[in-house]
Design an enzyme around this catalytic site. Structure first.
Site, PDB file in Angstrom:
ATOM      1  N   TYR A 143       0.925  -1.188  -0.002  1.00  0.00           N
ATOM      2  CA  TYR A 143       0.156   0.307  -0.280  1.00  0.00           C
ATOM      3  C   TYR A 143       0.299   0.734   0.114  1.00  0.00           C
ATOM      4  CZ  TYR A 143      -3.188   3.224   1.816  1.00  0.00           C
ATOM      5  OH  TYR A 143      -4.422   4.876   2.344  1.00  0.00           O
ATOM      6  N   ASP A 238       9.110   2.984  -1.080  1.00  0.00           N
ATOM      7  CA  ASP A 238       8.609   3.400  -0.561  1.00  0.00           C
ATOM      8  C   ASP A 238       8.792   3.336   1.251  1.00  0.00           C
ATOM      9  OD1 ASP A 238       4.479   3.918  -0.150  1.00  0.00           O
ATOM     10  OD2 ASP A 238       6.441   4.582   1.470  1.00  0.00           O
ATOM     11  N   LYS A 266       5.228   9.126   8.405  1.00  0.00           N
ATOM     12  CA  LYS A 266       5.434   8.734  10.447  1.00  0.00           C
ATOM     13  C   LYS A 266       6.145   9.077  10.956  1.00  0.00           C
ATOM     14  CE  LYS A 266       2.914   4.528   8.139  1.00  0.00           C
ATOM     15  NZ  LYS A 266       1.984   4.547   8.249  1.00  0.00           N
TER      16      LYS A 266
HETATM   17  P1  KE4 Z   1      -0.415   8.738   4.708  1.00  0.00           P
HETATM   18  O1  KE4 Z   1      -1.293   9.064   3.068  1.00  0.00           O
HETATM   19  O2  KE4 Z   1      -1.270   7.442   5.296  1.00  0.00           O
HETATM   20  O3  KE4 Z   1      -0.122   9.418   5.462  1.00  0.00           O
HETATM   21  O4  KE4 Z   1       0.568   7.421   4.071  1.00  0.00           O
HETATM   22  C1  KE4 Z   1      -0.049   6.635   2.963  1.00  0.00           C
HETATM   23  C2  KE4 Z   1       1.155   5.282   3.129  1.00  0.00           C
HETATM   24  C3  KE4 Z   1       2.432   4.947   2.413  1.00  0.00           C
HETATM   25  N1  KE4 Z   1       3.154   4.516   1.629  1.00  0.00           N
HETATM   26  C4  KE4 Z   1       2.823   3.295   2.840  1.00  0.00           C
HETATM   27  C5  KE4 Z   1       3.954   1.990   2.972  1.00  0.00           C
HETATM   28  C6  KE4 Z   1       2.245   3.099   4.048  1.00  0.00           C
HETATM   29  O5  KE4 Z   1       2.315   2.338   5.077  1.00  0.00           O
HETATM   30  C7  KE4 Z   1       1.147   4.500   4.308  1.00  0.00           C
HETATM   31  C8  KE4 Z   1       0.418   4.670   5.214  1.00  0.00           C
HETATM   32  N2  KE4 Z   1      -0.114   3.348   5.922  1.00  0.00           N
HETATM   33  C9  KE4 Z   1      -1.334   3.283   7.215  1.00  0.00           C
HETATM   34  C10 KE4 Z   1      -1.213   1.888   7.667  1.00  0.00           C
HETATM   35  N3  KE4 Z   1      -0.662   0.840   7.462  1.00  0.00           N
HETATM   36  C11 KE4 Z   1      -1.829   4.354   7.649  1.00  0.00           C
HETATM   37  C12 KE4 Z   1      -2.686   3.803   8.693  1.00  0.00           C
HETATM   38  C13 KE4 Z   1      -4.444   4.004   7.978  1.00  0.00           C
HETATM   39  O6  KE4 Z   1      -4.384   4.183   6.242  1.00  0.00           O
HETATM   40  O7  KE4 Z   1      -5.452   5.103   8.730  1.00  0.00           O
END
Ligand code: KE4
Length: 427
Positions: A143, A238, A266
């Site tokens: 993701y 990523d 993060k």
């Molecule tokens: P954000 O747009 O949520 O800040 O980041 C997206 C993203 C991009 N790349 C990786 C590897 C990520 O894990 C994420 C977001 N991670 C999720 C948790 N699995 C965020 C939690 C959520 O979607 O509420």
């Protein structure tokens, strides 16, 4: 008495889709009523009923030094007292850019954004602008945020031309995304043999953390670098989740793979909205206002968010920080695995740096298919039993977990003891 979590959830569902501002928070994967948190401190969080939990989600990774670390809170307060935002450059943005480039050797230039989605979306556009190509490659189970071209699942057909994994994503856009199998070096080589000249970028989680934790096979990482180099495709790591989580130099330093671009988030925001992308200077200089690839953001480099990120990044540079964090995380996974084995429960766990995976399976999965073969129903039962015991794991069998520097040996031992009591009567 009705739980405040329930009454807040009932009211929230009337005006917020699903009652939450991000789907995974709704507990739909594990069932039950989501927790509404009111406070966090160190490794502990309190829900709306005042019940305390040892927290292994940590806001999905950012809270690596624990909730409300006094240095981070003070830095945020001090920055806020001078202004919440200017929409203009600040010295703090230069300071965090210099620090990021010092900590990650692959970063020759870097730009701040406000979320991981923005970082990956822009890295893809940048790779397309730099190469003049349109096709991107991602891996099933990974993701990268919710931009259209990345909300794509493996389609049918010999070489999977993507199909939308969300409504609202035009088929024409999804068709530009090829979805391959994580850890399948041969499949990657076949895709490049077939269409290498069309591929603008490969984007990959160097440690997969969004299908539960799946560790990369060395030959897979090697193939990623080799194929992208040979075919002139941009390798985007990523590291939104793994950056400053698996080691000080992220997964790229831990495994020794050099990306062309990297996305971050993060931990580098310390819990506030700050993310970034960066890498090779020749690619980054294609970005506006220097070059023709446009990207912008009202809140990019927000001084309060940068203060949280900078302070967190300073704290993780303490002598032995990652050794202690990794050891503490291993203590958790080894203790849980040993307890399950003692009670004959088909469960195992593994970790890398400060992140871990829990699996109701006899051995850790190495692929998306093996993750899907794990017993998710058993996980859901375990999740709720641990929640009742005051331990908050990620509310999904398809997420990684996180330990912070604030988790003590006693916290870990208590978590293992709670799991042991559950495994001892497991049916
Ligand atoms: P954000 O747009 O949520 O800040 O980041 C997206 C993203 C991009 N790349 C990786 C590897 C990520 O894990 C994420 C977001 N991670 C999720 C948790 N699995 C965020 C939690 C959520 O979607 O509420």
């Amino acid at each position: 008495m009705t739980s405040h979590n329930q009454s807040l959830f009932d009211a929230s569902q009337k005006i917020i889709p699903g009652g939450v501002n991000s789907p995974v928070r709704a507990f739909r994967s594990v069932g039950g009523t989501p927790l509404f948190f009111q406070k966090g401190s160190g490794a502990t969080v309190w829900d709306a009923d005042g019940k305390r939990y040892t927290d292994y989600v940590g806001s999905w990774g950012p809270m690596i030094v624990g909730h409300c670390h006094p240095d981070v809170v003070r830095a945020v307060q001090d920055a806020a007292a001078n202004g919440l935002g200017f929409g203009a450059p600040t010295a703090a943005e230069l300071e965090i850019a210099e620090l990021l480039c010092r900590l990650l050797p692959s970063l020759e230039m870097v730009r701040m954004v406000s979320s991981g989605t923005e970082a990956t979306m822009t890295a893809i556009r940048l790779a397309r602008g730099f190469t003049g190509r349109s096709r991107i490659v991602k891996f099933e189970g990974c993701y990268h945020g919710h931009s259209d071209g990345l909300l794509v699942k493996a389609g049918s057909g010999a070489l999977t031309f993507g199909q939308p994994s969300s409504s609202g994503v035009p088929a024409e856009i999804a068709a530009l995304t090829t979805v391959l199998t994580y850890n399948d070096a041969a499949g990657l080589e076949r895709a490049f043999a077939e269409m290498g000249s069309e591929i603008a970028a490969v984007i990959v989680e160097p440690v997969a953390g969004n299908m539960n934790l799946v560790l990369p096979k060395p030959e897979f990482l090697a193939a990623l670098r080799k194929q992208c180099t040979e075919h002139g495709a941009v390798l985007i790591l990523d590291e939104v989740m793994t950056g400053f989580r698996v080691s000080m130099q992220g997964a790229q330093g831990y495994y020794g793979i050099k990306p062309d671009l990297v996305t971050l988030g993060k931990v580098m925001g310390g819990g506030l909205p700050a993310a970034a992308f960066g890498g090779r200077r020749d690619i980054m200089e294609c970005l506006a206002p220097l070059g023709a690839v446009y990207q912008a953001g009202t809140l990019s480099g927000n001084p309060v968010a940068v203060a949280a990120g900078l302070t967190t990044l300073k704290l993780v540079q303490a002598e032995g920080f990652y050794e202690r964090l990794s050891q503490r995380t291993r203590q958790l996974t080894e203790g849980l695995t040993a307890s399950a084995k003692k009670h004959g429960v088909a469960f195992c766990a593994q970790s890398v740096g400060g992140m871990f995976g829990l699996y109701f399976a006899v051995q850790p999965p190495t692929s998306y298919a093996e993750v899907m073969a794990c017993d998710a129903r058993a996980f859901n039962k375990f999740f709720h039993a641990m929640l009742d015991a005051g331990v908050y794991f990620a509310p999904s069998a398809f997420e990684a977990g996180f330990v912070s520097a604030a988790h003590t040996e006693a916290d870990i031992a208590a978590t293992i003891a709670a799991a042991d009591a559950i495994f001892s009567v497991w049916k």
